[in-house]
Scaffold this motif. Structure first.
Motif, PDB file in Angstrom:
ATOM      1  N   LEU A   1       0.826  -1.203   0.000  1.00 28.68           N
ATOM      2  CA  LEU A   1       0.000   0.000   0.000  1.00 28.68           C
ATOM      3  C   LEU A   1       0.861   1.255   0.000  1.00 28.68           C
ATOM      4  N   ARG A   2       0.317   2.323  -0.549  1.00 28.10           N
ATOM      5  CA  ARG A   2       0.893   3.661  -0.418  1.00 28.10           C
ATOM      6  C   ARG A   2       0.051   4.358   0.640  1.00 28.10           C
ATOM      7  N   VAL A   3       0.700   4.788   1.718  1.00 31.69           N
ATOM      8  CA  VAL A   3      -0.008   5.422   2.831  1.00 31.69           C
ATOM      9  C   VAL A   3       0.642   6.776   3.103  1.00 31.69           C
ATOM     10  N   ALA A   4      -0.162   7.831   3.114  1.00 29.34           N
ATOM     11  CA  ALA A   4       0.342   9.181   3.365  1.00 29.34           C
ATOM     12  C   ALA A   4       0.708   9.305   4.847  1.00 29.34           C
ATOM     13  N   MET A   5       2.016   9.294   5.131  1.00 31.46           N
ATOM     14  CA  MET A   5       2.515   9.415   6.500  1.00 31.46           C
ATOM     15  C   MET A   5       3.515  10.565   6.526  1.00 31.46           C
ATOM     16  N   SER A   6       3.334  11.498   7.470  1.00 31.66           N
ATOM     17  CA  SER A   6       4.196  12.678   7.493  1.00 31.66           C
ATOM     18  C   SER A   6       5.203  12.680   8.640  1.00 31.66           C
ATOM     19  N   CYS A   7       5.054  11.745   9.592  1.00 26.30           N
ATOM     20  CA  CYS A   7       5.966  11.756  10.734  1.00 26.30           C
ATOM     21  C   CYS A   7       6.038  10.368  11.370  1.00 26.30           C
ATOM     22  N   GLY A   8       6.917  10.236  12.348  1.00 26.96           N
ATOM     23  CA  GLY A   8       7.067   8.969  13.051  1.00 26.96           C
ATOM     24  C   GLY A   8       5.802   8.551  13.779  1.00 26.96           C
ATOM     25  N   GLY A   9       5.024   9.541  14.229  1.00 26.77           N
ATOM     26  CA  GLY A   9       3.755   9.225  14.883  1.00 26.77           C
ATOM     27  C   GLY A   9       2.782   8.569  13.928  1.00 26.77           C
ATOM     28  N   CYS A  10       2.787   9.044  12.688  1.00 28.68           N
ATOM     29  CA  CYS A  10       1.910   8.467  11.652  1.00 28.68           C
ATOM     30  C   CYS A  10       2.295   7.018  11.374  1.00 28.68           C
ATOM     31  N   SER A  11       3.588   6.776  11.170  1.00 26.50           N
ATOM     32  CA  SER A  11       4.028   5.415  10.862  1.00 26.50           C
ATOM     33  C   SER A  11       3.799   4.507  12.075  1.00 26.50           C
ATOM     34  N   GLY A  12       3.952   5.048  13.286  1.00 28.85           N
ATOM     35  CA  GLY A  12       3.681   4.260  14.491  1.00 28.85           C
ATOM     36  C   GLY A  12       2.218   3.873  14.592  1.00 28.85           C
ATOM     37  N   ALA A  13       1.327   4.793  14.231  1.00 31.45           N
ATOM     38  CA  ALA A  13      -0.108   4.503  14.248  1.00 31.45           C
ATOM     39  C   ALA A  13      -0.442   3.386  13.263  1.00 31.45           C
ATOM     40  N   VAL A  14       0.169   3.433  12.079  1.00 27.93           N
ATOM     41  CA  VAL A  14      -0.057   2.393  11.068  1.00 27.93           C
ATOM     42  C   VAL A  14       0.452   1.046  11.594  1.00 27.93           C
TER      43      VAL A  14
ATOM     44  N   SER B   1       6.221  -4.343   6.948  1.00 29.42           N
ATOM     45  CA  SER B   1       7.212  -3.270   6.973  1.00 29.42           C
ATOM     46  C   SER B   1       6.496  -1.967   6.677  1.00 29.42           C
ATOM     47  N   VAL B   2       6.943  -0.915   7.357  1.00 28.05           N
ATOM     48  CA  VAL B   2       6.370   0.417   7.181  1.00 28.05           C
ATOM     49  C   VAL B   2       7.533   1.365   6.915  1.00 28.05           C
ATOM     50  N   SER B   3       7.515   2.032   5.757  1.00 30.78           N
ATOM     51  CA  SER B   3       8.573   2.979   5.403  1.00 30.78           C
ATOM     52  C   SER B   3       7.999   4.384   5.316  1.00 30.78           C
ATOM     53  N   LEU B   4       8.387   5.216   6.263  1.00 28.46           N
ATOM     54  CA  LEU B   4       7.971   6.614   6.248  1.00 28.46           C
ATOM     55  C   LEU B   4       8.571   7.320   5.031  1.00 28.46           C
ATOM     56  N   GLU B   5       9.816   6.981   4.708  1.00 25.48           N
ATOM     57  CA  GLU B   5      10.533   7.638   3.610  1.00 25.48           C
ATOM     58  C   GLU B   5       9.858   7.422   2.260  1.00 25.48           C
ATOM     59  N   THR B   6       9.452   6.179   1.984  1.00 25.01           N
ATOM     60  CA  THR B   6       8.850   5.876   0.675  1.00 25.01           C
ATOM     61  C   THR B   6       7.321   5.869   0.715  1.00 25.01           C
ATOM     62  N   GLN B   7       6.735   6.037   1.931  1.00 27.53           N
ATOM     63  CA  GLN B   7       5.273   6.006   2.096  1.00 27.53           C
ATOM     64  C   GLN B   7       4.702   4.631   1.726  1.00 27.53           C
ATOM     65  N   LYS B   8       5.521   3.593   1.924  1.00 28.12           N
ATOM     66  CA  LYS B   8       5.147   2.242   1.501  1.00 28.12           C
ATOM     67  C   LYS B   8       4.925   1.343   2.720  1.00 28.12           C
ATOM     68  N   VAL B   9       3.826   0.596   2.683  1.00 30.37           N
ATOM     69  CA  VAL B   9       3.499  -0.364   3.722  1.00 30.37           C
ATOM     70  C   VAL B   9       3.309  -1.723   3.061  1.00 30.37           C
ATOM     71  N   VAL B  10       4.018  -2.737   3.548  1.00 32.04           N
ATOM     72  CA  VAL B  10       3.886  -4.096   3.026  1.00 32.04           C
ATOM     73  C   VAL B  10       3.444  -4.998   4.168  1.00 32.04           C
ATOM     74  N   VAL B  11       2.350  -5.725   3.956  1.00 35.10           N
ATOM     75  CA  VAL B  11       1.818  -6.641   4.962  1.00 35.10           C
ATOM     76  C   VAL B  11       1.788  -8.029   4.337  1.00 35.10           C
ATOM     77  N   LYS B  12       2.349  -9.011   5.057  1.00 36.92           N
ATOM     78  CA  LYS B  12       2.367 -10.391   4.566  1.00 36.92           C
ATOM     79  C   LYS B  12       1.665 -11.293   5.559  1.00 36.92           C
ATOM     80  N   GLY B  13       0.902 -12.250   5.040  1.00 36.59           N
ATOM     81  CA  GLY B  13       0.232 -13.209   5.904  1.00 36.59           C
ATOM     82  C   GLY B  13      -1.062 -13.692   5.296  1.00 36.59           C
ATOM     83  N   ASN B  14      -1.875 -14.301   6.126  1.00 38.48           N
ATOM     84  CA  ASN B  14      -3.177 -14.797   5.695  1.00 38.48           C
ATOM     85  C   ASN B  14      -4.189 -13.672   5.917  1.00 38.48           C
ATOM     86  N   VAL B  15      -4.132 -12.679   5.019  1.00 35.25           N
ATOM     87  CA  VAL B  15      -4.941 -11.468   5.175  1.00 35.25           C
ATOM     88  C   VAL B  15      -5.703 -11.157   3.886  1.00 35.25           C
ATOM     89  N   ASP B  16      -6.793 -10.440   4.038  1.00 40.84           N
ATOM     90  CA  ASP B  16      -7.589  -9.974   2.908  1.00 40.84           C
ATOM     91  C   ASP B  16      -7.085  -8.571   2.552  1.00 40.84           C
TER      92      ASP B  16
END
Length: 81
Positions: free
Chosen positions: A20-33, A47-62
């Motif tokens: 996902l691309r998630v708009a995160m502007s600070c460490g608090g934002c990435s921590g909330a995610v 993994s959550v990257s504040l720098e690239t605004q990228k969130v990757v989730v792996k598992g048995n998820v929808d």
């Protein structure tokens, strides 16, 4: 009961990777995610990257449920293209 019997009922673990691309502007934002992801069932890794605004989730998820859960935080969230 055999292990195969459990698999026959569709309960097998499916590894899905959601990016996902998630708009995160600070460490608090990435921590909330991260807190949202940690509460989700079926997550094996993430993994959550504040720098690239990228969130990757792996598992048995929808993927749609992951997107909706993070979007509820008020952050602009979309599938990574």
């Amino acid at each position: 009961r055999s292990f195969r019997g459990v698999l026959d009922r569709g309960q097998q673990v499916k590894m899905t990777e959601v990016t996902l691309r998630v708009a995160m502007s600070c460490g608090g934002c990435s921590g909330a995610v991260e807190r949202i992801i940690k509460k989700m069932e079926g997550v094996e890794d993430y993994s959550v990257s504040l720098e690239t605004q990228k969130v990757v989730v792996k598992g048995n998820v929808d993927p749609q449920k992951v997107l909706e859960a993070i979007a509820k935080s008020g952050k602009k969230t979309e599938l990574w293209q």
